[in-house]
Write a protein that holds these residues in place. Structure first.
Motif, PDB file in Angstrom:
ATOM      1  N   GLU A  14       0.810  -1.217   0.000  1.00 25.61           N
ATOM      2  CA  GLU A  14       0.000   0.000   0.000  1.00 25.61           C
ATOM      3  C   GLU A  14       0.847   1.273   0.000  1.00 25.61           C
ATOM      4  O   GLU A  14       0.359   2.357  -0.288  1.00 25.61           O
ATOM      5  N   ASP A  60      -4.150   2.720   6.144  1.00 19.20           N
ATOM      6  CA  ASP A  60      -4.422   2.565   4.713  1.00 19.20           C
ATOM      7  C   ASP A  60      -5.906   2.701   4.385  1.00 19.20           C
ATOM      8  O   ASP A  60      -6.287   2.791   3.226  1.00 19.20           O
ATOM      9  N   THR A  61      -6.765   2.797   5.412  1.00 14.32           N
ATOM     10  CA  THR A  61      -8.194   3.014   5.184  1.00 14.32           C
ATOM     11  C   THR A  61      -8.696   4.338   5.749  1.00 14.32           C
ATOM     12  O   THR A  61      -9.889   4.632   5.650  1.00 14.32           O
ATOM     13  N   ASP A  62      -7.831   5.139   6.332  1.00 14.39           N
ATOM     14  CA  ASP A  62      -8.205   6.427   6.924  1.00 14.39           C
ATOM     15  C   ASP A  62      -7.251   7.506   6.418  1.00 14.39           C
ATOM     16  O   ASP A  62      -6.229   7.798   7.038  1.00 14.39           O
ATOM     17  N   THR A  83      -9.644   5.408   1.217  1.00 10.49           N
ATOM     18  CA  THR A  83      -8.471   4.561   1.390  1.00 10.49           C
ATOM     19  C   THR A  83      -7.249   5.276   0.821  1.00 10.49           C
ATOM     20  O   THR A  83      -7.368   6.232   0.047  1.00 10.49           O
TER      21      THR A  83
END
Length: 120
Positions: A14, A60-62, A83
């Motif tokens: 990511e 990686d999602t915030d 993301t």
């Protein structure tokens, strides 16, 4: 890409988006460390005329990013949350501020973003 970046990318795919931003001229600063662990990462890209793009990564999602104009106080003309992959894609596809297709309508007032003096 250097050896350390390649190793980090292998372990954390990511991170590819942050490497892409770095290669596009972005600068990153760790903004919060708790118990020796990085909890927030902030990045920015300063444009001529005072425009600034900024990103805040908590996980990686915030992730959240904004573009602000060069006025005082700054006005937010673009924002994206989601993301890491979604936000990086948005930033990389965002036209330069002087492009005729770049967003210019102020959507909200923004905070004064700190950037190092050499980039102002």
């Amino acid at each position: 890409m250097n050896r350390k970046q390649a190793e980090a990318l292998r372990d954390f795919p990511e991170l590819a988006g942050l490497i892409a931003l770095s290669e596009a001229g972005w600068r990153f600063v760790p903004s919060q460390v708790v118990d020796g662990r990085l909890t927030d990462l902030h990045g920015f890209r300063a444009w001529p005329e005072g425009w600034t793009d900024a990103i805040r990564v908590r996980s990686d999602t915030d992730v959240m990013a904004v573009r602000s104009d060069g006025n005082e106080p700054p006005g937010v003309v673009w924002e994206c949350a989601g993301t890491l992959a979604q936000v990086v894609e948005g930033l990389l596809s965002l036209p330069a501020p002087d492009d005729r297709l770049a967003p210019r309508l102020i959507r909200a007032s923004g905070p004064v973003l700190w950037t190092p003096a050499e980039n102002r």
